[in-house]
Design an enzyme around this catalytic site. Structure first.
Site, PDB file in Angstrom:
ATOM      1  CG  ASP A 289      -1.954  -1.200   1.172  1.00 13.51           C
ATOM      2  OD1 ASP A 289      -2.460  -1.421   0.199  1.00 13.51           O
ATOM      3  OD2 ASP A 289      -2.009  -1.755   2.151  1.00 13.51           O
ATOM      4  NE  ARG A 290       3.689   2.487  -5.016  1.00 14.27           N
ATOM      5  CZ  ARG A 290       3.651   1.070  -5.538  1.00 14.27           C
ATOM      6  NH1 ARG A 290       3.640   0.063  -4.900  1.00 14.27           N
ATOM      7  NH2 ARG A 290       4.094   1.278  -6.729  1.00 14.27           N
TER       8      ARG A 290
END
Length: 229
Positions: free
Chosen positions: A207-208
């Site tokens: 999810d970065r």
């Protein structure tokens, strides 16, 4: 924007390209990077990550992107090979008349980034750059293949040349010049050492929400902090 520019690169969805770091395979099982990983300094972890890249058989695991600034203050980058790691810093070699060496002579600071995307690892080293002692250059030079030694003599690195044929002719001329004898270190060629003032470790996560740990030197001490992705 010109109407003939294809923002998707001939139909490829560049905007949609992404890797879900930390979501699959062995990397998903790797512990989260935290400040304790550099408690003993920046060098041990960099060596561990470099060795992991070697064991994974990544191409040119010692390659790094070196950033300098030109006389107009504009950034310039190129890929070079790290040829040594020590507490003193990151070692690489070049023609001292090359663009990068001239830029570093005028503004002796640089950043070097190692990127090992398949391992979700990246390290950026920033600091002052200086020439190494000639004995360090001599030791490395003696380990280079003969063809690479001749190439160093033949190439006026970064300078324009009319054709590939002219470049090949310069290499042949260098071969004739030295024959089968020892090839000395060119006076315009040698090592440069990037002395770290800050070192950032990046670990890709889902999810970065990547992990970023930066060690910064101040007054002879290293301060370690976590950065937001």
């Amino acid at each position: 924007m010109a109407s003939d520019i294809d923002p998707t690169n001939r139909g490829r969805d560049l905007a949609g390209m992404r890797v879900g770091y930390g979501e699959r395979g062995a990397r998903a099982e790797e512990p989260h990077l935290d400040a304790d990983a550099v408690a003993d300094g920046w060098l041990p972890l960099l060596r561990v990550w470099l060795e992991a890249a070697v064991e994974a058989e990544l191409p040119e695991p010692n390659a790094m992107t070196l950033a300098t600034v030109d006389h107009d203050g504009r950034p310039r980058t190129r890929t070079v090979l790290c040829k040594g790691l020590s507490e003193d810093g990151v070692l690489f070699f070049t023609n001292y008349d090359s663009d990068k060496a001239r830029q570093l002579a005028a503004s002796p600071y640089a950043a070097a980034t190692f990127t090992w995307a398949p391992l979700a690892h990246q390290v950026t080293v920033c600091g002052r750059v200086e020439k190494v002692d000639p004995t360090v250059t001599e030791e490395y030079w003696s380990s280079r293949p003969r063809g690479s030694q001749l190439g160093a003599w033949a190439s006026r690195q970064s300078r324009p040349i009319a054709s590939r044929a002219d470049l090949d002719a310069a290499l042949v001329e260098a071969g004739h010049r030295f024959g089968s004898g020892r090839i000395p270190v060119p006076p315009f060629w040698g090592g440069l050492l990037l002395r770290p003032e800050s070192v950032e470790f990046w670990q890709g996560r889902a999810d970065r929400m990547h992990n970023r740990i930066r060690a910064t030197q101040a007054d002879g001490r290293w301060r370690v902090e976590r950065l937001q992705p």
